[in-house]
Design a protein around this motif. Structure first.
Motif, PDB file in Angstrom:
ATOM      1  N   ALA A 141     -22.088  47.191  14.373  1.00  0.00           N
ATOM      2  CA  ALA A 141     -23.461  47.676  14.593  1.00  0.00           C
ATOM      3  C   ALA A 141     -23.802  47.653  16.070  1.00  0.00           C
ATOM      4  N   ASP A 142     -23.430  46.565  16.746  1.00  0.00           N
ATOM      5  CA  ASP A 142     -23.726  46.440  18.179  1.00  0.00           C
ATOM      6  C   ASP A 142     -23.009  47.514  18.986  1.00  0.00           C
ATOM      7  N   GLU A 143     -21.790  47.843  18.601  1.00  0.00           N
ATOM      8  CA  GLU A 143     -21.036  48.902  19.298  1.00  0.00           C
ATOM      9  C   GLU A 143     -21.752  50.243  19.171  1.00  0.00           C
ATOM     10  N   ILE A 144     -22.281  50.509  17.984  1.00  0.00           N
ATOM     11  CA  ILE A 144     -23.009  51.766  17.768  1.00  0.00           C
ATOM     12  C   ILE A 144     -24.251  51.815  18.652  1.00  0.00           C
ATOM     13  N   TYR A 145     -25.002  50.708  18.703  1.00  0.00           N
ATOM     14  CA  TYR A 145     -26.218  50.682  19.517  1.00  0.00           C
ATOM     15  C   TYR A 145     -25.895  50.807  21.012  1.00  0.00           C
ATOM     16  N   LYS A 146     -24.798  50.199  21.428  1.00  0.00           N
ATOM     17  CA  LYS A 146     -24.385  50.334  22.837  1.00  0.00           C
ATOM     18  C   LYS A 146     -24.078  51.790  23.163  1.00  0.00           C
ATOM     19  N   ALA A 147     -23.394  52.466  22.242  1.00  0.00           N
ATOM     20  CA  ALA A 147     -23.061  53.882  22.443  1.00  0.00           C
ATOM     21  C   ALA A 147     -24.336  54.731  22.531  1.00  0.00           C
ATOM     22  N   VAL A 148     -25.322  54.396  21.695  1.00  0.00           N
ATOM     23  CA  VAL A 148     -26.595  55.127  21.732  1.00  0.00           C
ATOM     24  C   VAL A 148     -27.276  54.940  23.089  1.00  0.00           C
ATOM     25  N   LEU A 149     -27.268  53.696  23.577  1.00  0.00           N
ATOM     26  CA  LEU A 149     -27.928  53.396  24.852  1.00  0.00           C
ATOM     27  C   LEU A 149     -27.181  54.006  26.043  1.00  0.00           C
ATOM     28  N   GLU A 150     -25.885  54.169  25.908  1.00  0.00           N
ATOM     29  CA  GLU A 150     -25.128  54.838  26.970  1.00  0.00           C
ATOM     30  C   GLU A 150     -25.551  56.305  27.096  1.00  0.00           C
ATOM     31  N   GLU A 151     -25.872  56.897  25.942  1.00  0.00           N
ATOM     32  CA  GLU A 151     -26.301  58.295  25.948  1.00  0.00           C
ATOM     33  C   GLU A 151     -27.779  58.427  26.300  1.00  0.00           C
ATOM     34  N   ASN A 152     -28.575  57.450  25.852  1.00  0.00           N
ATOM     35  CA  ASN A 152     -30.012  57.460  26.155  1.00  0.00           C
ATOM     36  C   ASN A 152     -30.473  56.023  26.371  1.00  0.00           C
ATOM     37  N   GLU A 153     -30.524  55.611  27.616  1.00  0.00           N
ATOM     38  CA  GLU A 153     -30.834  54.200  27.926  1.00  0.00           C
ATOM     39  C   GLU A 153     -32.281  53.831  27.598  1.00  0.00           C
ATOM     40  N   ALA A 154     -33.127  54.828  27.303  1.00  0.00           N
ATOM     41  CA  ALA A 154     -34.525  54.551  26.957  1.00  0.00           C
ATOM     42  C   ALA A 154     -34.771  54.595  25.449  1.00  0.00           C
ATOM     43  N   HIS A 155     -33.706  54.503  24.658  1.00  0.00           N
ATOM     44  CA  HIS A 155     -33.856  54.560  23.203  1.00  0.00           C
ATOM     45  C   HIS A 155     -34.368  53.203  22.697  1.00  0.00           C
ATOM     46  N   GLN A 156     -35.654  53.165  22.354  1.00  0.00           N
ATOM     47  CA  GLN A 156     -36.286  51.894  21.972  1.00  0.00           C
ATOM     48  C   GLN A 156     -35.696  51.305  20.702  1.00  0.00           C
ATOM     49  N   GLY A 157     -35.360  52.172  19.735  1.00  0.00           N
ATOM     50  CA  GLY A 157     -34.806  51.686  18.472  1.00  0.00           C
ATOM     51  C   GLY A 157     -33.516  50.919  18.666  1.00  0.00           C
ATOM     52  N   ALA A 158     -32.627  51.439  19.503  1.00  0.00           N
ATOM     53  CA  ALA A 158     -31.344  50.774  19.753  1.00  0.00           C
ATOM     54  C   ALA A 158     -31.546  49.459  20.496  1.00  0.00           C
ATOM     55  N   TRP A 159     -32.459  49.440  21.474  1.00  0.00           N
ATOM     56  CA  TRP A 159     -32.781  48.204  22.202  1.00  0.00           C
ATOM     57  C   TRP A 159     -33.208  47.112  21.214  1.00  0.00           C
ATOM     58  N   LYS A 160     -34.147  47.477  20.366  1.00  0.00           N
ATOM     59  CA  LYS A 160     -34.717  46.485  19.444  1.00  0.00           C
ATOM     60  C   LYS A 160     -33.695  45.998  18.419  1.00  0.00           C
ATOM     61  N   ARG A 161     -32.854  46.917  17.934  1.00  0.00           N
ATOM     62  CA  ARG A 161     -31.852  46.511  16.954  1.00  0.00           C
ATOM     63  C   ARG A 161     -30.857  45.526  17.560  1.00  0.00           C
ATOM     64  N   ARG A 162     -30.519  45.707  18.826  1.00  0.00           N
ATOM     65  CA  ARG A 162     -29.600  44.760  19.476  1.00  0.00           C
ATOM     66  C   ARG A 162     -30.233  43.365  19.559  1.00  0.00           C
ATOM     67  N   CYS A 163     -31.540  43.323  19.818  1.00  0.00           N
ATOM     68  CA  CYS A 163     -32.252  42.039  19.819  1.00  0.00           C
ATOM     69  C   CYS A 163     -32.223  41.405  18.429  1.00  0.00           C
ATOM     70  N   CYS A 164     -32.376  42.245  17.411  1.00  0.00           N
ATOM     71  CA  CYS A 164     -32.347  41.753  16.026  1.00  0.00           C
ATOM     72  C   CYS A 164     -30.985  41.173  15.664  1.00  0.00           C
ATOM     73  N   ILE A 165     -29.934  41.798  16.177  1.00  0.00           N
ATOM     74  CA  ILE A 165     -28.578  41.295  15.914  1.00  0.00           C
ATOM     75  C   ILE A 165     -28.397  39.912  16.511  1.00  0.00           C
ATOM     76  N   ALA A 166     -28.844  39.750  17.755  1.00  0.00           N
ATOM     77  CA  ALA A 166     -28.724  38.446  18.412  1.00  0.00           C
ATOM     78  C   ALA A 166     -29.507  37.383  17.639  1.00  0.00           C
ATOM     79  N   LYS A 167     -30.665  37.744  17.164  1.00  0.00           N
ATOM     80  CA  LYS A 167     -31.488  36.806  16.382  1.00  0.00           C
ATOM     81  C   LYS A 167     -30.815  36.465  15.060  1.00  0.00           C
TER      82      LYS A 167
END
Length: 328
Positions: A141-167
């Motif tokens: 899941a984290d790899e997918i979100y990283k790929a999303v952020l590489e394409e669009n670093e302002a993607h709020q959904g991917a940012w938040k999901r990465r925080c959720c994973i860490a939690k």
């Protein structure tokens, strides 16, 4: 021509109205009471459409309801009543609800449909990441979100999901670090500030949580919950060395009463607790209540006794004795 111009102006003035609680309850009742039983048919597609739209527009979280009626709508011929844009919105809505309820198979089927229709969509990619999260495959899941952020670093959904994973992995410090990075960019996101405050509180970092609620009050000054939680934190962090925090807390509890038309019992008890703590600290100017604070204490006492006498008379005498003995 003039009439047509006026009509156009009227159309422009129309704004999206968030549905009321009653509208949601009525739509839900119509769908629930028409459920599939021996003597009843499934809820009509039009009613399910209305219910799902009300839930979407109101940003209400009812995953059980959405997955139940939405999945049934998509699996029947009722999906043909949906307009193209609405059709895919409903697919996304039902997919998220299925992930919330743990229906991984149905969520997977919907994601496959969405992926086929929108093969390079970042929105669909985030849904795939959420699916892996639901299966507890956090690395994928984290790899997918990283790929999303590489394409669009302002993607709020991917940012938040990465925080959720860490939690979810129990790494609170990492989640805090990610949220701080996120808030450096999206500093007016109230949900993120609330989550950061929650994480700080889980680590007993009260001062840092106070800062989060200060930001929330600046972003949404008319929200009584933020003032209330901030006042609670001021009360919790106060001590003999910083008694001024108790006076500040009374001020914020007073704001809560103003914003709730004097109906917050929590704020009334907060005022009384702060007043008692101030008086118990000893002597000195800081250990005295101001004239305005004394008035607030008197009003809170009177209102609490009135509420208990009218709504819970069996407790009124006990509460009255406790409040009056502590204020004397």
């Amino acid at each position: 021509d003039l009439k047509e111009g006026r009509r156009k102006k009227k159309k422009k003035k129309k704004k999206m109205v968030i549905p009321s609680q009653k509208a949601l309850e009525d739509a839900l009742a119509r769908c629930e009471h028409a459920g599939p039983t021996k003597n009843a048919k499934p809820a009509p597609p039009q009613e399910v459409r209305k219910l799902l739209k009300i839930i979407r527009d109101g940003k209400v979280r009812l995953p059980d309801v959405v997955s139940k009626h939405g999945a049934r709508l998509l699996s029947s011929k009722g999906w043909r009543t949906l307009k193209p844009d609405e059709l895919w919105l409903v697919h996304e809505q039902v997919c998220l609800a299925c992930l919330d309820t743990g229906d991984v198979d149905e969520a997977k089927r919907i994601i496959q449909k969405l992926d086929k229709r929108f093969p390079n969509s970042l929105r669909v990619a985030v849904l795939k990441g959420a699916l892996f999260e639901c299966c507890e495959d956090f690395d994928q899941a984290d790899e997918i979100y990283k790929a999303v952020l590489e394409e669009n670093e302002a993607h709020q959904g991917a940012w938040k999901r990465r925080c959720c994973i860490a939690k979810a992995q129990g790494n609170t410090e990492k989640a805090i670090g990610m949220l701080k990075e996120y808030l450096d960019v999206f500093m007016t996101d109230p949900e993120a500030w609330e989550e950061l405050a929650s994480l700080y509180l889980s680590m007993s970092l009260l001062k840092q949580a106070c800062f989060c609620y200060e930001e929330l009050i600046l972003i949404q000054p008319q929200n009584p919950n933020y003032h209330l939680k901030y006042a609670d934190l001021l009360y919790s962090t106060a001590s003999r060395e910083n008694q001024h925090l108790l006076h500040e807390a009374i001020g914020y509890y007073s704001v809560v009463l103003d914003l709730t038309n004097g109906c917050s019992v929590h704020a009334m008890y907060g005022i009384l607790s702060c007043a008692e703590a101030i008086k118990s600290q000893g002597r000195g100017q800081q250990c005295k209540l101001s004239e305005k604070e004394e008035e607030l204490v008197e009003k809170a006492t009177t209102k609490l006794i009135y509420l208990y006498e009218n709504k819970q008379p069996e407790l009124a005498q006990h509460v009255k004795g406790t409040i009056l003995s502590s204020s004397s």
